[in-house]
Scaffold this active site. Structure first.
Site, PDB file in Angstrom:
ATOM      1  N   SER A   1      51.888  35.331  36.037  1.00 44.78           N
ATOM      2  CA  SER A   1      51.058  36.369  36.626  1.00 44.78           C
ATOM      3  C   SER A   1      51.587  36.734  37.998  1.00 44.78           C
ATOM      4  O   SER A   1      51.900  35.858  38.800  1.00 44.78           O
ATOM      5  CB  SER A   1      49.622  35.903  36.747  1.00 44.78           C
ATOM      6  OG  SER A   1      48.952  36.196  35.571  1.00 44.78           O
TER       7      SER A   1
ATOM      8  N   ASP B   1      45.424  45.307  38.075  1.00 45.94           N
ATOM      9  CA  ASP B   1      45.361  43.911  38.529  1.00 45.94           C
ATOM     10  C   ASP B   1      46.424  43.615  39.596  1.00 45.94           C
ATOM     11  O   ASP B   1      47.398  42.919  39.341  1.00 45.94           O
ATOM     12  CB  ASP B   1      45.531  42.985  37.320  1.00 45.94           C
ATOM     13  CG  ASP B   1      45.120  41.555  37.617  1.00 45.94           C
ATOM     14  OD1 ASP B   1      45.001  41.196  38.800  1.00 45.94           O
ATOM     15  OD2 ASP B   1      44.920  40.783  36.651  1.00 45.94           O
TER      16      ASP B   1
ATOM     17  N   HIS C   1      43.953  38.970  40.416  1.00 45.36           N
ATOM     18  CA  HIS C   1      43.363  37.676  40.039  1.00 45.36           C
ATOM     19  C   HIS C   1      44.079  36.507  40.718  1.00 45.36           C
ATOM     20  O   HIS C   1      43.537  35.414  40.780  1.00 45.36           O
ATOM     21  CB  HIS C   1      43.257  37.506  38.515  1.00 45.36           C
ATOM     22  CG  HIS C   1      44.504  37.138  37.786  1.00 45.36           C
ATOM     23  ND1 HIS C   1      45.278  38.059  37.106  1.00 45.36           N
ATOM     24  CD2 HIS C   1      45.107  35.941  37.594  1.00 45.36           C
ATOM     25  CE1 HIS C   1      46.289  37.440  36.532  1.00 45.36           C
ATOM     26  NE2 HIS C   1      46.216  36.151  36.813  1.00 45.36           N
TER      27      HIS C   1
HETATM   28  N1  ARG Z   1      44.362  36.048  31.414  1.00 45.48           N
HETATM   29  C1  ARG Z   1      45.070  36.205  32.639  1.00 45.48           C
HETATM   30  C2  ARG Z   1      45.816  34.925  33.024  1.00 45.48           C
HETATM   31  O1  ARG Z   1      45.800  33.925  32.366  1.00 45.48           O
HETATM   32  C3  ARG Z   1      44.255  36.812  33.717  1.00 45.48           C
HETATM   33  C4  ARG Z   1      43.080  36.027  34.185  1.00 45.48           C
HETATM   34  C5  ARG Z   1      42.230  36.644  35.249  1.00 45.48           C
HETATM   35  N2  ARG Z   1      41.191  37.524  34.753  1.00 45.48           N
HETATM   36  C6  ARG Z   1      39.969  37.122  34.279  1.00 45.48           C
HETATM   37  N3  ARG Z   1      39.140  38.016  33.841  1.00 45.48           N
HETATM   38  N4  ARG Z   1      39.597  35.871  34.265  1.00 45.48           N
HETATM   39  O2  ARG Z   1      45.647  34.288  34.012  1.00 45.48           O
HETATM   40  N1  ASP Z   2      47.394  35.685  33.140  1.00 41.42           N
HETATM   41  C1  ASP Z   2      48.411  34.662  33.158  1.00 41.42           C
HETATM   42  C2  ASP Z   2      48.633  34.134  34.581  1.00 41.42           C
HETATM   43  O1  ASP Z   2      47.754  34.155  35.394  1.00 41.42           O
HETATM   44  C3  ASP Z   2      49.670  35.129  32.527  1.00 41.42           C
HETATM   45  C4  ASP Z   2      49.728  34.764  31.094  1.00 41.42           C
HETATM   46  O2  ASP Z   2      49.186  33.719  30.742  1.00 41.42           O
HETATM   47  O3  ASP Z   2      50.362  35.483  30.348  1.00 41.42           O
HETATM   48  O4  ASP Z   2      49.645  33.576  34.907  1.00 41.42           O
END
Ligand code: ARG
Ligand code: ASP
Length: 719
Positions: free
Chosen positions: A654, A226, A84
């Site tokens: 991330s 990921d 991502h």
């Molecule tokens: N939640 C994660 C972070 O804040 C991964 C986001 C990417 N994935 C998604 N399905 N949007 O960034």
């Molecule tokens: N998914 C998040 C990021 O992209 C990580 C988190 O918020 O824990 O940095």
């Protein structure tokens, strides 16, 4: 044993900080946390992790792009981060014919690695405490209301002065930055080396790299691979240089060894990375404000906008590619806001913060400190006074500025008009060219006017429903006057008439450019009106922001004084931090327990060929069926996918390298559980988990799934 037990008890009762909480600054690590890390199982010395004057593990940790972390894993500059985090780049290289989002991509040789203009990788060369230096300079500033103590411009000016012109000139790609910590009670300077030739080496298909997509996002148990792979290039001297065919792979100072040993529950784990923003020094009033304004507006508006996008994406594969990245980032913050509100309510954050405030008031009274209780009163007043303005600002930002893409068309057309009015042909041509470039940027390959139009109709209706007519951008008055309140007709009109509304409109304008057309262009007027409203709100909020910042600094200073014998960590501010803890599962609710390790079995359980989020590629199924896991499988014959740990992380972490007690790479951080996102305000030891892709799954996908084992040859694998 007994000693350890007492130590744990002593630690548990003496610290406001809960075990595993904290995003620690590397220069303070030794004095603040190192003994506890050893206690938990760390086998390294502090200087192995961070050493101010020799290479250490921290040198293999980088900022990837503008908001993620990455790590170097080979002497040839190979880099791992999340899928991502590489998503924007992968999408840029994707077309309907070469759909790397869907099919994945692997460069078979180095000259097939794909350049990504604009993408950078940043190393942190040096970290210095410059508090005295900054305070001395601030003292010369006689304005008591000056905001210099937090101003990036001012602080970076100081950083440049300290480093000296010559140093920066002699070191291409080098930048210095001073950042404020603890609300402006401490300052650190970072010397950074920024590489701008970063190439895409490989990525799994989205059905692995984004498996579970938005349904599983922010969720545990998780089954996502990921990760994506890049390489940093440098000039022949190893210095940062813009993309060039003659650039060579970077020879880094350090790279991580990679462990094939896997993890067990309760194993020590740590990670370094760049957490973006936390609010652990919120007062109770700000907690409520965050819930009732910021989060609520975001949840409401994004929900509406995403419904439109998703509808269109599912109907049309071209739109799916165009909008996938926009949709994902919108949905991501949306779900985070929901989790944040859940934690604020369920875990009583207002109460937690109130108790902290009361402690400070009591302590201040005992110690004759009046400034801290006064700061609290000020903060309470500010939050109450800025309520309406803040709501308007959030509505404007979410619904109109971020929500409607055409609100970003160029509005600065005065020069253009002057040129058209003037006689200078060359200047006219120049201005037209600039306008054309702006148009192309606005209507780029990821833009669909049809989708934007549909979204705008929904956004405007909701905005007008919730924001008082007088508080709306003035151009909106024509909706009632000219269109009898019909928003749909208003939006259609904008697209029909604007030079940006369609390619033919723009070409017509180009053939007969006129000042009148620009001055009366409804899209430009719309965008201008929104900008004006934004400026009005920014100005109106500025007084609050300034007094907030001053009072916040005092409040944090008070907390630091009260807890002076304890290790305190500053709020995240996208600087390099270390967090440590243990590999651990958790109990999300009564009588329910989630283990700490997921496997490929779970991928197969979730498989659903009728739902794009849970499609499993045929090749992965095949490998699963014949159990061809190579040396990456576990002793019980299963294939690991992800694990969870108690490490305290946030957005920006991330892509962070997750390391075992020996400092070897065991995984790549990519998410948190939904119950834990409230940890940005208050760490939740029993609930909060970092979600990490197991490095064995990463290697398995590269080797067995993608047949890219040649990449593994340049890594140091430890059995
Ligand atoms: N939640 C994660 C972070 O804040 C991964 C986001 C990417 N994935 C998604 N399905 N949007 O960034
Ligand atoms: N998914 C998040 C990021 O992209 C990580 C988190 O918020 O824990 O940095």
């Amino acid at each position: 044993m007994k000693k350890v037990f007492f130590l744990i008890i002593a630690v548990a009762f003496s610290l406001p900080v809960v075990a595993d909480e904290g995003m620690w600054l590397l220069p303070l690590l030794k004095q603040q946390k190192f003994p506890e890390m050893k206690e938990l199982g760390l086998k390294l010395q502090d200087y192995d992790i961070y050493s101010p004057d020799s290479a250490s593990l921290k040198d293999a940790v980088v900022i990837f792009g503008g908001g993620c972390t990455g790590e170097i894993v080979s002497p040839d500059g190979l880099l791992l981060t999340n899928h991502h985090c590489g998503y924007g780049s992968i999408q840029q290289h994707s077309t309907l014919e070469h759909d790397y989002l869907t099919d994945g991509f692997w460069a078979a040789t180095r000259d097939q690695e794909l350049p990504n203009p604009g993408l950078t990788v940043t190393f942190i060369d040096k970290i210095e405490d410059v508090t005295d230096y900054v305070l001395k300079n601030l003292e010369m500033d006689t304005d008591p209301t000056s905001m210099n103590f937090l101003s990036p411009k001012y602080l970076n000016g100081l950083a440049k002065e300290k480093a000296g012109e010559k140093f920066l000139q002699d070191n291409p790609g080098m930048e210095v930055e001073i950042k404020a910590f603890y609300g402006g009670n401490k300052y650190y300077m970072f010397t950074k080396k920024i590489y701008s030739d970063v190439r895409l080496v490989g990525t799994p298909p989205s059905s692995i790299g984004k498996f579970g997509a938005d349904t599983d996002n922010w969720m545990w148990p998780r089954h996502t691979g990921d990760f994506s792979v890049f390489r940093v290039y440098a000039d022949a001297n190893g210095n940062p240089a813009p993309y060039s065919e003659t650039n060579v792979p970077l020879r880094p100072k350090r790279w991580f060894k990679i462990s094939l040993k896997g993890v067990q529950e309760n194993d020590f784990a740590m990670m370094m990375g760049f957490p973006g923003r936390t609010n652990k020094y919120y007062t109770s009033w700000e907690v409520a404000e965050r819930r009732d304004i910021d989060n609520d507006v975001r949840i409401n508006i994004r929900n509406l906008r995403q419904q439109v996008m998703l509808d269109e994406m599912l109907k049309n594969p071209e739109i799916r590619i165009q909008y996938s990245s926009k949709y994902a980032s919108s949905a991501n913050a949306y779900k985070n806001a929901i989790g944040s509100n859940w934690a604020i309510n369920k875990r009583n954050f207002e109460q937690v913060k109130r108790e902290e405030q009361d402690r400070l008031i009591e302590w201040s009274n005992l110690n004759n400190e009046s400034a801290y209780p006064e700061a609290l009163l000020t903060l309470e007043q500010i939050v109450s006074d800025r309520k309406d303005l803040r709501f308007r600002r959030w509505m404007l930002d979410e619904a109109l500025v971020r929500g409607i893409e055409f609100s970003g068309v160029p509005t600065d057309v005065k020069q253009m008009c002057d040129a058209l009015n003037g006689k200078d042909r060359a200047e006219q041509q120049k201005q037209l060219l600039l306008l054309e470039r702006a148009y192309l940027r606005f209507a780029d390959k990821n833009y669909s006017p049809e989708v934007d139009k549909k979204i705008a109709k929904v956004m405007l209706k909701e905005y007008r429903r919730l924001v008082a007519p007088k508080a709306q951008p003035d151009y909106f008055s024509i909706i009632d006057k000219k269109f009898k309140g019909n928003v749909d007709r208003f939006v259609d009109f904008i697209f029909e008439k604007s030079i940006f509304g369609s390619e033919s409109n723009f070409n017509n304008f180009k053939a007969h450019p006129s000042v009148k057309a620009l001055e009366e262009d409804p899209m430009i007027l719309f965008a201008k009106s929104i900008q004006k409203e934004k400026a009005v709100l920014t100005e109106a909020l500025k007084d609050f922001d300034d007094s907030y910042n001053l009072a916040h600094r005092t409040y944090v200073k008070g907390l630091l004084a009260m807890y002076k014998d304890k290790a305190n960590f500053p709020d995240a501010n996208f600087t390099l931090r270390l967090t440590y803890g243990q590999v651990k599962g958790y109990s999300p609710r009564d009588c329910d327990y989630y283990g700490c390790q997921t496997t490929l079995d779970g991928v197969m359980e979730k498989e659903d060929s009728t739902n794009w989020e849970f499609v499993v590629p045929a090749r992965l199924k095949e490998l699963y069926n014949i159990k061809d896991f190579g040396r990456y499988g576990m002793a019980d014959g299963k294939m690991p996918v992800a694990f969870s740990a108690t490490t305290h992380t946030t957005g920006g972490n991330s892509g962070s390298p997750v390391l075992n007690a020996q400092g070897e790479l065991i995984g790549i951080n990519f998410d948190r559980n939904w119950e834990g996102v409230g940890g940005d305000i208050q760490y939740l030891p029993d609930y909060q988990r970092s979600i990490i892709v197991d490095i064995r799954y990463v290697l398995f996908i590269m080797d067995k799934y993608a047949n890219a084992s040649y990449l593994l040859n340049e890594m140091d694998l430890v059995e």
